[in-house]
Write a protein that holds these residues in place. Structure first.
Motif, PDB file in Angstrom:
ATOM      1  N   HIS A 281      62.067  61.956  18.900  1.00  0.00           N
ATOM      2  CA  HIS A 281      63.507  61.926  19.186  1.00  0.00           C
ATOM      3  C   HIS A 281      63.982  60.472  19.239  1.00  0.00           C
ATOM      4  O   HIS A 281      64.970  60.089  18.598  1.00  0.00           O
ATOM      5  CB  HIS A 281      63.722  62.638  20.522  1.00  0.00           C
ATOM      6  CG  HIS A 281      65.123  62.623  21.044  1.00  0.00           C
ATOM      7  ND1 HIS A 281      66.173  63.199  20.368  1.00  0.00           N
ATOM      8  CD2 HIS A 281      65.643  62.113  22.178  1.00  0.00           C
ATOM      9  CE1 HIS A 281      67.279  63.030  21.075  1.00  0.00           C
ATOM     10  NE2 HIS A 281      66.990  62.371  22.170  1.00  0.00           N
ATOM     11  N   LEU A 323      67.784  66.306  17.967  1.00  0.00           N
ATOM     12  CA  LEU A 323      68.379  66.807  19.213  1.00  0.00           C
ATOM     13  C   LEU A 323      67.368  66.888  20.352  1.00  0.00           C
ATOM     14  O   LEU A 323      67.726  67.215  21.478  1.00  0.00           O
ATOM     15  CB  LEU A 323      68.994  68.188  18.984  1.00  0.00           C
ATOM     16  CG  LEU A 323      70.167  68.240  18.001  1.00  0.00           C
ATOM     17  CD1 LEU A 323      70.647  69.673  17.829  1.00  0.00           C
ATOM     18  CD2 LEU A 323      71.320  67.358  18.480  1.00  0.00           C
ATOM     19  N   GLY A 324      66.094  66.611  20.063  1.00  0.00           N
ATOM     20  CA  GLY A 324      65.075  66.709  21.104  1.00  0.00           C
ATOM     21  C   GLY A 324      64.751  68.144  21.483  1.00  0.00           C
ATOM     22  O   GLY A 324      64.364  68.432  22.617  1.00  0.00           O
ATOM     23  N   VAL A 325      64.901  69.045  20.524  1.00  0.00           N
ATOM     24  CA  VAL A 325      64.613  70.464  20.774  1.00  0.00           C
ATOM     25  C   VAL A 325      63.233  70.787  20.187  1.00  0.00           C
ATOM     26  O   VAL A 325      62.951  70.399  19.048  1.00  0.00           O
ATOM     27  CB  VAL A 325      65.698  71.346  20.121  1.00  0.00           C
ATOM     28  CG1 VAL A 325      65.351  72.820  20.249  1.00  0.00           C
ATOM     29  CG2 VAL A 325      67.066  71.056  20.740  1.00  0.00           C
ATOM     30  N   THR A 342      74.750  74.630  16.476  1.00  0.00           N
ATOM     31  CA  THR A 342      74.702  74.146  17.865  1.00  0.00           C
ATOM     32  C   THR A 342      76.056  74.193  18.561  1.00  0.00           C
ATOM     33  O   THR A 342      76.129  73.955  19.756  1.00  0.00           O
ATOM     34  CB  THR A 342      74.273  72.659  17.901  1.00  0.00           C
ATOM     35  OG1 THR A 342      75.236  71.916  17.144  1.00  0.00           O
ATOM     36  CG2 THR A 342      72.893  72.476  17.323  1.00  0.00           C
ATOM     37  N   GLY A 343      77.114  74.478  17.833  1.00  0.00           N
ATOM     38  CA  GLY A 343      78.427  74.228  18.394  1.00  0.00           C
ATOM     39  C   GLY A 343      78.655  72.723  18.449  1.00  0.00           C
ATOM     40  O   GLY A 343      77.785  71.936  18.061  1.00  0.00           O
ATOM     41  N   THR A 344      79.811  72.347  18.943  1.00  0.00           N
ATOM     42  CA  THR A 344      80.167  70.931  18.983  1.00  0.00           C
ATOM     43  C   THR A 344      79.485  70.240  20.161  1.00  0.00           C
ATOM     44  O   THR A 344      79.560  70.718  21.287  1.00  0.00           O
ATOM     45  CB  THR A 344      81.696  70.788  19.124  1.00  0.00           C
ATOM     46  OG1 THR A 344      82.308  71.497  18.042  1.00  0.00           O
ATOM     47  CG2 THR A 344      82.117  69.329  19.079  1.00  0.00           C
ATOM     48  N   LEU A 345      78.808  69.135  19.892  1.00  0.00           N
ATOM     49  CA  LEU A 345      78.187  68.347  20.957  1.00  0.00           C
ATOM     50  C   LEU A 345      79.043  67.104  21.204  1.00  0.00           C
ATOM     51  O   LEU A 345      80.067  66.907  20.561  1.00  0.00           O
ATOM     52  CB  LEU A 345      76.759  67.965  20.552  1.00  0.00           C
ATOM     53  CG  LEU A 345      75.857  69.165  20.223  1.00  0.00           C
ATOM     54  CD1 LEU A 345      74.529  68.699  19.631  1.00  0.00           C
ATOM     55  CD2 LEU A 345      75.605  70.011  21.472  1.00  0.00           C
ATOM     56  N   GLU A 349      75.874  62.962  24.919  1.00  0.00           N
ATOM     57  CA  GLU A 349      74.692  63.823  25.045  1.00  0.00           C
ATOM     58  C   GLU A 349      73.530  63.306  24.208  1.00  0.00           C
ATOM     59  O   GLU A 349      72.372  63.632  24.453  1.00  0.00           O
ATOM     60  CB  GLU A 349      75.016  65.245  24.578  1.00  0.00           C
ATOM     61  CG  GLU A 349      75.987  65.968  25.462  1.00  0.00           C
ATOM     62  CD  GLU A 349      76.160  67.424  25.028  1.00  0.00           C
ATOM     63  OE1 GLU A 349      75.371  68.267  25.498  1.00  0.00           O
ATOM     64  OE2 GLU A 349      77.071  67.708  24.233  1.00  0.00           O
ATOM     65  N   LEU A 350      73.846  62.539  23.151  1.00  0.00           N
ATOM     66  CA  LEU A 350      72.811  62.128  22.213  1.00  0.00           C
ATOM     67  C   LEU A 350      72.526  60.641  22.251  1.00  0.00           C
ATOM     68  O   LEU A 350      71.710  60.154  21.491  1.00  0.00           O
ATOM     69  CB  LEU A 350      73.216  62.554  20.809  1.00  0.00           C
ATOM     70  CG  LEU A 350      73.177  64.072  20.674  1.00  0.00           C
ATOM     71  CD1 LEU A 350      73.935  64.529  19.459  1.00  0.00           C
ATOM     72  CD2 LEU A 350      71.726  64.528  20.609  1.00  0.00           C
TER      73      LEU A 350
END
Lengths: 649, 649
Positions: A281, A323-325, A342-345, A349-350
């Motif tokens: 990430h 995204l670190g998923v 993911t929808g809007t981030l 958050e990133l």
């Protein structure tokens, strides 16, 4: 068991400062380099097969065995593969700039050529014609406030909102004030006599968010967005003036994750090790994207916080790691991604360093191996609205394909492996300075002529993907190799070693950059044939499944960054692309980045990409019984079924 | 000009490890302590008046002048005021635990007494009766998903949303998936056989946000919120189980900004220095709130990320500094805050360590010196819905007042200064161990009897606010001081120094914790009289302005954390509180924290606080012509206008 001893490696890095790092006896030099955050290129993930991680041990004791990648004279001079050499004492190790390929300038689609600019201008026009342009939701608004006094002690925020709401004809409760803007507000108002311009975003629920504030009027305030394409091998950025849709700056670099393996499978494996997901990430965000953002922002003369909208397109694995998923289930049956969309981030958050409230949109994936790069590419290639049956071929580390038209779309992916990007090929290299990107061979003399990336006097250093396709195509056309990829002519340019493995000498030592012969061996050609066979058999399997003959394809859109473009005739000649009239082929540059650009400038376009993603049928080739047979049949030049190819095309 | 030399101070900290810090010659020891991040208590901001920053120089050369705060024998033993002593060599300095008061256990409203628990339980019941309870928007939902397979390769996120949307009878597009939850999802589903419980928040636009995921069913998953009161002097936290509204843990500590000054004015001045705003922002968040969050979460056995909703109540300056918003215009005419309210913020924006998508609500301010602590307090005191005319007195470093009922509310603030919290008083201290919190004096013998915070055998160390009020009330009742605060009786307990300044000896050296006499001087009493005069004259000015006599007040709600409560009779006796029947007085604990609690458990309550804030009329006392006269008149015991007080009350 003896405890491991601690030693120190001093890495002397070409063109950079020395790095010292503590290591344990028995660790490999490559492991030491990772500890030093030194990204030695190791596309085979350190299993000794690619030969790319050549370093020179200047001082100290190591253990390693001989390898075909290091000739005896170089071995005596201390050259070793960093992955296969273990540390037995304090060491001093020289690392050449070439071994740090990911840091070099990658030649990817970057609008630096007039051809690419033309492709991009055409896309802009088409998006405008389709009404998919400019509706990014961001706007500027200039306000002049009444000044406060002892008898009008309304706070700054409420004062601004009151006037802004009047101008927008909404309630002031409908405007959200970002903390970022609030922190700027008190000084800005007093510096500007209570007149300023706000950056507003209209939200899907019709409310507004006030993102930022500037002195002056609309003309002076920026409105900037960023499109990002994260490839397995390289990352590209496009900074865009959202007022006009025009690019402000472009940038690209190798994906900082390369040190953890060249392909997605090796990255996924690394991600399951302790701390691995976090490492990967950070490797893409901190080592790669953030510096690139700084670079393009510096070019454009604005701080990263003034980026208000971001769109990211990447394959499924890259999207997960970005995204670190956790990505490990992508490679475990039944191959389930953590998410399609993911929808809007939000920027914060990133940790991208852009505006904390920036919208971040991610192009949707449709399967474990068909990701947002493809949905974005299916959009920017416009095959989703063609009447004609069209094929998109995205040549990356994974080959990804979309076939269909306005009525249906089907996608699949195949593992082409790193051959197109220089892995698995002894003289292979990424498309950086010194790479042969095009080649013709004289049928009589067998003498080659090259087009080489870099300055005019640049000597050849190896073959990048497009050069490799050309060279093998030309070797076959000239009858130097046969359908199985074996060398069948003799002369000054061909050789055969002690084990009988034939090779073609692209450049003799005195003409090459490394002062070593540049040689394409039968082993290399075998590796390449498997890569091109994977692509062709994927196309064939998909069409067969849909009950179409190959010549039903009415248009082919080729994208990807494996060189400045591909000589399609040679790609057909070697059986990599279907045998269709050349005019049906269109090179469309980096379709993933173009698609991200479209999504950036238009929310309707972003919605369209989601819709395309939902509409694409995903074909899992590994689950398809005939794919293996097709693959084996395609591992010839051009193919075991000669009727598919007409060499006079 | 000579260049400053660099020296090293070694701070030997009582009960902690040594700290070494480089300093420049000529800097004060207090400046050195700040560099070492050592929070030596300096409520006067280092101007030498409070005498609280006593340290002992064990080794090295310093420059300082004598001060009334350090007796000659202690001066010879190396005792100095850190603020007034400059560094002339390497030093070794001893810092007692008492000098680090802000780190000590602060005795603030923390539900540790049955009285406070009773107040809190009554509030909970009242909120329930009013329907302002439980509508925090958070809920839990348990889902059982179909397992994926090669023939059902839907991604985890979309699979979960499909089932969740069915259960909620909404579109799956109406559920936003937080990145935090997405990162947990793949492993959680496979660890739980695809059954789990989600933490959902219903958004104002009727959409949902999925914040978090847990194995098991609703009963096993947490639903936690946090109320925060940020006072100028101390910070209090209440961790709440939002399923029931019950407190899970409480915590409090000194405000980490204290090292930069005791009152809001000194903090604002510090905030305008280079890097000051960032320093103050971090001092409250990183040094104070985050450790407190860790502490209450540890008590409750859950990680901070499982806090999904946060409400903060604080005065206007504290709110600005907490958010990192420039506060300097609060003290510059026309005294304009950057904001009254902020709208809903997110956990990640404030780096609180709570869930990144947690809603953070800030109680609204209504003026530069009447903040969210007061709007929250006006709510939790319930004066906004009384028929009876009521007065809220919040005794903090600033005294803040709200007067009115269900029909109207007016608020004002006055600078009481640090006297109630131990500043400006030679034997003053915060309400920590050793503080006298209540006192009676025998009229005949003049001998005092104390109630002391701490263990039963605790010796007195000084006076906190409530002890100070008691002591001065008792001195006046016993005729030991007169209306001007002068000592007028002689005996073993009274004394007069060489300059004629009288004093009352609270404790002789052999009975005090510091083995020094604890003495209340006429200077101390003067300082206190100004503090109490500020409170009373503010009340009087406000009522006069509204054309009410003092006895129109039908109920008084006293809040604040200056001790375990105030002896109201003594507070009336000295002319601090209006002369009303004792039964009209109600001690309501920390009304700011209670109000934040109400807002936490109910969005309607939060809306109500906003509405209260909009409805309160703000009275700027400094702009009011008669306030100064009222203040001067109130600087007597009890008052120049004797008719206002009846000493037999």
């Amino acid at each position: 068991m003896m405890e491991a001893l601690t030693y120190t490696i001093t890495f002397k890095v070409e063109g950079s400062k020395d790095l010292l790092v503590p290591v344990l006896s028995g660790e490999s030099i490559l492991e030491g380099a990772k500890k030093a955050n030194l990204a030695i290129d190791a596309p085979c993930s350190g299993n000794g097969t690619c030969g790319k991680c050549r370093v020179q041990v200047l001082k100290g004791a190591v253990e390693s065995k001989e390898t075909r990648h290091i000739p005896p004279d170089e071995y005596s001079a201390g050259y070793r593969l960093a992955c296969s050499t273990t540390i037995q004492s304090d060491l001093t190790v020289f690392v050449s700039a070439r071994a740090l390929a990911y840091q070099s300038r990658m030649k990817v689609t970057d609008l630096s050529t007039s051809r690419e600019q033309g492709i991009f201008a055409a896309l802009q026009e088409e998006l405008r014609d389709m009404g998919l342009s400019g509706d990014h939701g961001l706007s500027l608004i200039t306000v002049q406030l009444e000044k406060p006094g002892l008898d009008d002690a309304m706070a700054d925020r409420e004062r601004l909102l009151r006037t802004m709401a009047e101008q927008l004809a909404c309630e002031s409760e409908s405007i959200r004030f970002s903390l970022y803007a609030l922190r700027k507000l008190p000084h800005l108002l007093r510096d500007t006599e209570f007149s300023c311009t706000g950056v507003l975003r209209q939200e899907p629920d019709q409310r507004y968010t006030l993102l930022d504030l500037f002195p002056g009027t609309e003309g002076e305030a920026p409105l900037t967005g960023l499109a990002i394409d994260i490839g397995t091998t390289s990352v590209s950025l496009l900074l865009v003036n959202l007022k006009t849709g025009e690019p402000l700056a472009v940038g690209s670099a190798g994906n900082g994750q390369i040190r953890y393996g060249a392909d997605v499978i090796n990255r996924i494996i690394e991600s399951t090790r302790p701390g691995g997901l976090e490492r990967l990430h950070k490797a893409v965000i901190e080592v790669c994207i953030r510096p690139l953002i700084s670079q393009v922002c510096h070019t454009a003369g604005l701080p990263p916080e003034q980026i208000y909208r971001v769109v990211v397109a990447a394959n499924t694995t890259m999207t997960h790691l970005f995204l670190g998923v956790p990505a490990e289930h992508l490679r475990l049956e039944p191959y389930i991604p953590a998410f399609f969309s993911t929808g809007t981030l939000r920027g914060a958050e990133l940790d991208l360093g852009v505006h904390p409230d920036a919208e971040v949109e991610i192009a949707p994936s449709i399967g474990s191996y068909v990701g947002g790069d493809i949905t974005a590419g299916a959009f920017s290639s416009m095959i989703f609205k063609q009447e004609a049956l069209s094929l998109l071929i995205d040549l990356g580390t994974n080959g990804e394909l979309v076939f269909g038209n306005g009525e249906f779309l089907m996608a699949c992916a195949c593992s082409a492996g790193p051959a197109f990007e220089g892995g698995d090929i002894s003289c292979g290299m990424r498309a950086t300075d010194g790479a042969v990107e095009a080649c013709t061979i004289d049928q009589d003399t067998m003498e080659p002529t090259f087009k080489i990336i870099g300055a005019p006097e640049q000597k050849p250093a190896g073959l990048c993907g497009s050069g490799l396709i050309d060279t093998i195509g030309e070797l076959f056309r000239c009858g130097i190799i046969n359908a199985k990829g074996r060398i069948v002519r003799e002369g000054k340019r061909t050789a055969r070693d002690e084990w009988g493995i034939g090779s073609y000498i692209l450049a003799f030592a005195d003409q090459s950059e490394s002062s070593r012969d540049i040689v394409l061996t039968e082993t290399d050609i075998d590796n390449f044939i498997r890569a091109k066979g994977a692509i062709f058999s994927a196309i064939k399997t998909m069409l067969t499944m849909l009950d179409f003959p190959m010549d039903a394809i009415e248009g082919v859109y080729v994208s990807g960054g494996i060189g400045s473009g591909i000589n399609v005739q040679n790609a057909i000649r070697i059986g990599m692309f279907p045998n269709l009239p050349l005019e049906q082929y269109h090179y469309i540059g980096n379709s993933s980045l173009s698609g991200a650009y479209g999504m950036l400038t238009s929310r309707k376009a972003a919605e369209k990409v989601l819709e395309i993603g939902r509409g694409i049928t995903y074909l899992e080739l590994s689950a398809h019984p005939s794919y293996m047979d097709e693959f084996v049949a395609a591992c010839f030049i051009p193919h075991t079924d000669g009727s598919l190819f007409n060499l006079d095309t």
